[in-house]
Motif scaffolding. Sequence first.
Motif, PDB file in Angstrom:
ATOM      1  N   ALA A   1     -27.778 -64.162  65.917  1.00  0.00           N
ATOM      2  CA  ALA A   1     -27.671 -64.231  67.374  1.00  0.00           C
ATOM      3  C   ALA A   1     -26.204 -64.235  67.755  1.00  0.00           C
ATOM      4  CB  ALA A   1     -28.351 -65.511  67.883  1.00  0.00           C
ATOM      5  N   ARG A   2     -25.968 -64.122  69.052  1.00  0.00           N
ATOM      6  CA  ARG A   2     -24.588 -64.203  69.553  1.00  0.00           C
ATOM      7  C   ARG A   2     -24.553 -65.039  70.825  1.00  0.00           C
ATOM      8  NH1 ARG A   2     -23.951 -58.268  72.312  1.00  0.00           N
ATOM      9  NH2 ARG A   2     -26.163 -57.946  72.507  1.00  0.00           N
ATOM     10  N   ILE A   3     -23.446 -65.741  70.949  1.00  0.00           N
ATOM     11  CA  ILE A   3     -23.180 -66.531  72.151  1.00  0.00           C
ATOM     12  C   ILE A   3     -22.377 -65.653  73.103  1.00  0.00           C
ATOM     13  CG2 ILE A   3     -21.965 -68.538  73.083  1.00  0.00           C
ATOM     14  CD1 ILE A   3     -22.279 -69.845  70.334  1.00  0.00           C
TER      15      ILE A   3
ATOM     16  N   VAL B   1     -22.806 -70.751  78.867  1.00  0.00           N
ATOM     17  CA  VAL B   1     -23.024 -69.692  77.879  1.00  0.00           C
ATOM     18  C   VAL B   1     -24.521 -69.444  77.739  1.00  0.00           C
ATOM     19  CG1 VAL B   1     -20.929 -70.179  76.551  1.00  0.00           C
ATOM     20  CG2 VAL B   1     -23.080 -71.297  75.918  1.00  0.00           C
ATOM     21  N   SER B   2     -24.845 -68.269  77.222  1.00  0.00           N
ATOM     22  CA  SER B   2     -26.214 -67.925  76.868  1.00  0.00           C
ATOM     23  C   SER B   2     -26.195 -67.444  75.432  1.00  0.00           C
ATOM     24  CB  SER B   2     -26.756 -66.824  77.786  1.00  0.00           C
ATOM     25  OG  SER B   2     -26.862 -67.297  79.113  1.00  0.00           O
ATOM     26  N   VAL B   3     -27.359 -67.467  74.783  1.00  0.00           N
ATOM     27  CA  VAL B   3     -27.478 -67.018  73.404  1.00  0.00           C
ATOM     28  C   VAL B   3     -28.556 -65.950  73.342  1.00  0.00           C
ATOM     29  CG1 VAL B   3     -28.037 -67.693  71.037  1.00  0.00           C
ATOM     30  CG2 VAL B   3     -26.771 -69.272  72.521  1.00  0.00           C
ATOM     31  N   LEU B   4     -28.220 -64.796  72.760  1.00  0.00           N
ATOM     32  CA  LEU B   4     -29.178 -63.712  72.575  1.00  0.00           C
ATOM     33  C   LEU B   4     -29.406 -63.517  71.092  1.00  0.00           C
ATOM     34  CD1 LEU B   4     -30.898 -61.443  73.879  1.00  0.00           C
ATOM     35  CD2 LEU B   4     -28.907 -59.942  73.552  1.00  0.00           C
TER      36      LEU B   4
ATOM     37  N   GLU C   1     -18.594 -90.593  76.821  1.00  0.00           N
ATOM     38  CA  GLU C   1     -17.422 -90.628  75.962  1.00  0.00           C
ATOM     39  C   GLU C   1     -16.960 -89.208  75.665  1.00  0.00           C
ATOM     40  OE1 GLU C   1     -16.530 -92.242  71.512  1.00  0.00           O
ATOM     41  OE2 GLU C   1     -17.882 -93.433  72.767  1.00  0.00           O
ATOM     42  N   ARG C   2     -15.668 -88.987  75.754  1.00  0.00           N
ATOM     43  CA  ARG C   2     -15.082 -87.677  75.475  1.00  0.00           C
ATOM     44  C   ARG C   2     -15.239 -87.339  73.996  1.00  0.00           C
ATOM     45  NH1 ARG C   2     -11.167 -84.568  78.176  1.00  0.00           N
ATOM     46  NH2 ARG C   2     -10.078 -83.177  76.762  1.00  0.00           N
ATOM     47  N   VAL C   3     -15.533 -86.077  73.710  1.00  0.00           N
ATOM     48  CA  VAL C   3     -15.659 -85.618  72.326  1.00  0.00           C
ATOM     49  C   VAL C   3     -14.741 -84.424  72.098  1.00  0.00           C
ATOM     50  CG1 VAL C   3     -18.058 -86.364  72.104  1.00  0.00           C
ATOM     51  CG2 VAL C   3     -17.567 -84.050  72.822  1.00  0.00           C
ATOM     52  N   GLU C   4     -14.328 -84.244  70.879  1.00  0.00           N
ATOM     53  CA  GLU C   4     -13.557 -83.069  70.494  1.00  0.00           C
ATOM     54  C   GLU C   4     -14.507 -82.120  69.775  1.00  0.00           C
ATOM     55  OE1 GLU C   4     -10.375 -82.205  71.203  1.00  0.00           O
ATOM     56  OE2 GLU C   4     -10.331 -84.025  72.437  1.00  0.00           O
ATOM     57  N   PRO C   5     -14.621 -80.881  70.219  1.00  0.00           N
ATOM     58  CA  PRO C   5     -15.560 -79.948  69.600  1.00  0.00           C
ATOM     59  C   PRO C   5     -15.105 -79.519  68.205  1.00  0.00           C
ATOM     60  CG  PRO C   5     -14.240 -78.836  71.253  1.00  0.00           C
ATOM     61  CD  PRO C   5     -13.904 -80.295  71.341  1.00  0.00           C
ATOM     62  N   ASP C   6     -16.064 -79.244  67.342  1.00  0.00           N
ATOM     63  CA  ASP C   6     -15.771 -78.712  66.011  1.00  0.00           C
ATOM     64  C   ASP C   6     -15.458 -77.220  66.082  1.00  0.00           C
ATOM     65  OD1 ASP C   6     -16.214 -81.164  64.763  1.00  0.00           O
ATOM     66  OD2 ASP C   6     -18.358 -80.755  64.524  1.00  0.00           O
ATOM     67  N   VAL C   7     -16.086 -76.524  67.047  1.00  0.00           N
ATOM     68  CA  VAL C   7     -15.906 -75.082  67.207  1.00  0.00           C
ATOM     69  C   VAL C   7     -15.698 -74.792  68.686  1.00  0.00           C
ATOM     70  CG1 VAL C   7     -17.006 -72.824  66.943  1.00  0.00           C
ATOM     71  CG2 VAL C   7     -17.433 -74.614  65.240  1.00  0.00           C
ATOM     72  N   LEU C   8     -14.682 -74.006  68.992  1.00  0.00           N
ATOM     73  CA  LEU C   8     -14.455 -73.557  70.361  1.00  0.00           C
ATOM     74  C   LEU C   8     -14.960 -72.128  70.490  1.00  0.00           C
ATOM     75  CD1 LEU C   8     -10.858 -74.862  71.135  1.00  0.00           C
ATOM     76  CD2 LEU C   8     -13.020 -75.731  72.032  1.00  0.00           C
ATOM     77  N   VAL C   9     -15.731 -71.864  71.528  1.00  0.00           N
ATOM     78  CA  VAL C   9     -16.250 -70.530  71.779  1.00  0.00           C
ATOM     79  C   VAL C   9     -15.376 -69.886  72.845  1.00  0.00           C
ATOM     80  CG1 VAL C   9     -18.214 -69.212  72.629  1.00  0.00           C
ATOM     81  CG2 VAL C   9     -18.586 -71.201  71.158  1.00  0.00           C
ATOM     82  N   ARG C  10     -14.779 -68.770  72.475  1.00  0.00           N
ATOM     83  CA  ARG C  10     -13.941 -68.014  73.430  1.00  0.00           C
ATOM     84  C   ARG C  10     -14.428 -66.583  73.429  1.00  0.00           C
ATOM     85  NH1 ARG C  10      -8.535 -71.259  72.122  1.00  0.00           N
ATOM     86  NH2 ARG C  10      -9.267 -72.986  72.993  1.00  0.00           N
ATOM     87  N   GLY C  11     -15.175 -66.239  74.439  1.00  0.00           N
ATOM     88  CA  GLY C  11     -15.736 -64.899  74.494  1.00  0.00           C
ATOM     89  C   GLY C  11     -16.991 -64.801  73.656  1.00  0.00           C
ATOM     90  N   GLU C  12     -17.475 -63.585  73.511  1.00  0.00           N
ATOM     91  CA  GLU C  12     -18.690 -63.359  72.734  1.00  0.00           C
ATOM     92  C   GLU C  12     -18.455 -63.770  71.289  1.00  0.00           C
ATOM     93  OE1 GLU C  12     -21.397 -59.560  71.576  1.00  0.00           O
ATOM     94  OE2 GLU C  12     -20.715 -59.701  73.664  1.00  0.00           O
ATOM     95  N   THR C  13     -19.409 -64.504  70.719  1.00  0.00           N
ATOM     96  CA  THR C  13     -19.253 -65.060  69.377  1.00  0.00           C
ATOM     97  C   THR C  13     -20.541 -64.882  68.582  1.00  0.00           C
ATOM     98  OG1 THR C  13     -17.749 -66.746  70.248  1.00  0.00           O
ATOM     99  CG2 THR C  13     -18.720 -67.165  68.084  1.00  0.00           C
ATOM    100  N   SER C  14     -20.422 -64.273  67.414  1.00  0.00           N
ATOM    101  CA  SER C  14     -21.566 -64.121  66.526  1.00  0.00           C
ATOM    102  C   SER C  14     -21.887 -65.460  65.867  1.00  0.00           C
ATOM    103  CB  SER C  14     -21.261 -63.078  65.443  1.00  0.00           C
ATOM    104  OG  SER C  14     -22.296 -63.064  64.478  1.00  0.00           O
TER     105      SER C  14
END
Length: 152
Positions: free
Chosen positions: A34-36, A47-50, A13-26
């Motif tokens: 951490a940052r995405i 994506v990766s998380v550091l 089922e399709r979902v609508e995200p609560d948060v969109l990640v565009r580029g590096e994100t704290s």
Amino acid sequence: MVKRSRAVHVTVERVEPDVLVRGETSLSDYGVEARIMPTPGHTAGSVSVLTDAGDLVAGDLVANSFMGLITGRPANPPFHDDPLRNLASLREMLALNPTSLHVGHGTALDPDRVRQWADKEEHRLRKLAAKGRLPRRTEPGSSRTEPTTGAG
């Protein structure tokens, strides 16, 4: 074998995200130090998380051999949409000097061992590309692949 298994090819089922990640994100606003970071290659949206402590959650940039069954030995997961772009993303993450590398298939990997593997993998991929035999997925989300030429 995985490509033929109906269990992994299910309609969701399709979902609508609560948060969109565009580029590096704290992630500090969410209580995580951490940052995405976008790491395309496995898929366009990977994506990766550091963490500030140096742990890299690398997802499918790299895996343990045989889908995680041989631990400590870096390998590719079953596919990458763009193998050369994936390798570039992996190298970008390794340049940040993570203390450990957590992957989607298997146990954590030693970053130095992954660096050594990445050198060999780059050589292998460049040879395939030079021969026009570098596999890339033609349709994200599908199992169809086609050989490509050049660096992708």
